[in-house]
Design an enzyme around this catalytic site. Structure first.
Site, mmCIF file in Angstrom:
data_model
loop_
_atom_site.group_PDB
_atom_site.id
_atom_site.type_symbol
_atom_site.label_atom_id
_atom_site.label_comp_id
_atom_site.label_asym_id
_atom_site.label_seq_id
_atom_site.Cartn_x
_atom_site.Cartn_y
_atom_site.Cartn_z
ATOM 1 N N SER A 79 -3.209 1.470 8.891
ATOM 2 C CA SER A 79 -2.845 1.030 10.238
ATOM 3 C C SER A 79 -2.987 2.159 11.257
ATOM 4 C CB SER A 79 -1.392 0.562 10.234
ATOM 5 O OG SER A 79 -0.582 1.625 9.766
ATOM 6 N N GLY A 92 4.503 -2.003 9.456
ATOM 7 C CA GLY A 92 5.831 -2.158 8.855
ATOM 8 C C GLY A 92 6.669 -3.241 9.513
ATOM 9 N N CYS A 98 -2.735 2.318 2.335
ATOM 10 C CA CYS A 98 -1.538 1.903 3.069
ATOM 11 C C CYS A 98 -0.685 1.052 2.134
ATOM 12 C CB CYS A 98 -1.969 1.073 4.281
ATOM 13 S SG CYS A 98 -0.612 0.304 5.177
ATOM 14 N N CYS A 117 4.737 5.497 1.764
ATOM 15 C CA CYS A 117 3.982 5.186 2.981
ATOM 16 C C CYS A 117 3.029 6.357 3.153
ATOM 17 C CB CYS A 117 4.929 5.072 4.171
ATOM 18 S SG CYS A 117 4.073 5.019 5.772
#
Ligand code: DGL
Length: 277
Positions: free
Chosen positions: A14, A46, A77, A192
């Site tokens: 992202s 998220g 991701c 993450c």
């Protein structure tokens, strides 16, 4: 015989998080061409609702796969992988995908105290995929899921060269640290891909030292091993590695960051034209 594809590996996130995986892959796969895709128009993942995000990622991949014809796509991701990797494999059966999922198995194998935390986006924390990993591998220890609303954006800020508030970092990671019957959390999984960029801040603000598990290298090794079995067309001489932005207009500091990684920034619509800072 199937058409050979270019020796191109596509890395997807992202934002800037997937660079933590890309930098490892470039060391291991020096004869590959890389296309890094930042879906910055949709950042942060998220906070997205699951069905909408799955649909969005699938539509975007239909475009990316046609445009770049990668031999390999790395979903760098956790928020996207835990939601959409199985779906992408189903929708695009001829493609090779490598996913990034929380390293719960190695954490459960390594912990001595039996107290492990998984630091992730709120999306990854909610996923059935993540819960299933805990059921499968973490049943003998206590695994705490910690969803952070702010750390991915803070990593973006930090990588743009701006200051981040240490107190805020401390607050965000504090729930990872448990004490129970004289035992303490000894492992925190960085679930993450943005977080490895902040690990020095985490070390500095942690109430006690822990192992921070970063899966970037393991993912890069998985990509290399799949790449080794592929018949591909060699990279054309002087073909630049690309950074593709879905927004078409990332911040100048992000463009400079990409150039620092040796990537030529382009926007998705006009990917032939470099984006200038
Ligand atoms: N880098 C992404 C991950 O690994 C998440 C960042 C976001 O919220 O978009 O989960």
């Amino acid at each position: 015989m199937a058409d050979k594809r270019p020796r191109t590996a596509l890395f997807f996130d992202s934002g800037i998080g997937g660079l933590s995986v890309l930098r490892e892959a470039r060391v291991l796969m020096p004869d590959w061409h890389f296309v890094y895709v930042a879906d910055d128009a949709a950042f942060p993942y998220g906070a997205w609702e699951e069905d909408a995000l799955r649909g969005h990622i699938t539509e975007l991949f239909a475009v990316l796969l046609t445009q770049y014809r990668p031999s390999l796509s790395v979903i760098a991701c956790n928020t996207a992988s835990t939601l959409a990797i199985d779906h992408l494999r189903k929708v695009f059966p001829g493609e090779t995908f490598v996913g990034t999922v929380p390293a719960i198995k190695p954490a459960a194998e390594r912990t001595r105290s039996g107290l492990v935390s998984v630091l992730a986006t709120p999306g990854t924390v909610k996923r059935e995929y993540t819960r299933e990993l805990i059921r499968q591998y973490g049943s003998k220890c206590h695994v705490r899921l910690v969803g952070s609303n702010n750390l991915a954006a803070m990593a973006e800020t930090y990588m743009r060269g701006e200051m981040i508030d240490e107190e805020e970092v401390r607050r965000e990671i504090a729930p990872c640290f448990m004490e129970k019957d004289g035992r303490r959390t000894d492992i925190v999984v960085l679930a993450c891909t943005h977080y490895p960029f902040l690990v020095n801040r985490f070390r500095k603000t942690a109430p006690w030292p822990v192992d921070w598990i970063d899966t970037s290298e393991a993912i890069a090794r998985r990509a290399k091993s799949l790449a080794g079995d592929m018949e591909t067309l060699p990279v054309r001489p002087n073909e630049p590695d690309l950074a593709v932005f879905t927004s078409g207009h990332p911040a100048p500091e992000i463009l400079r960051l990409m150039q620092g990684f040796g990537l030529t920034p382009v926007s998705l619509e006009t990917s032939a034209d470099p984006v200038h800072p």
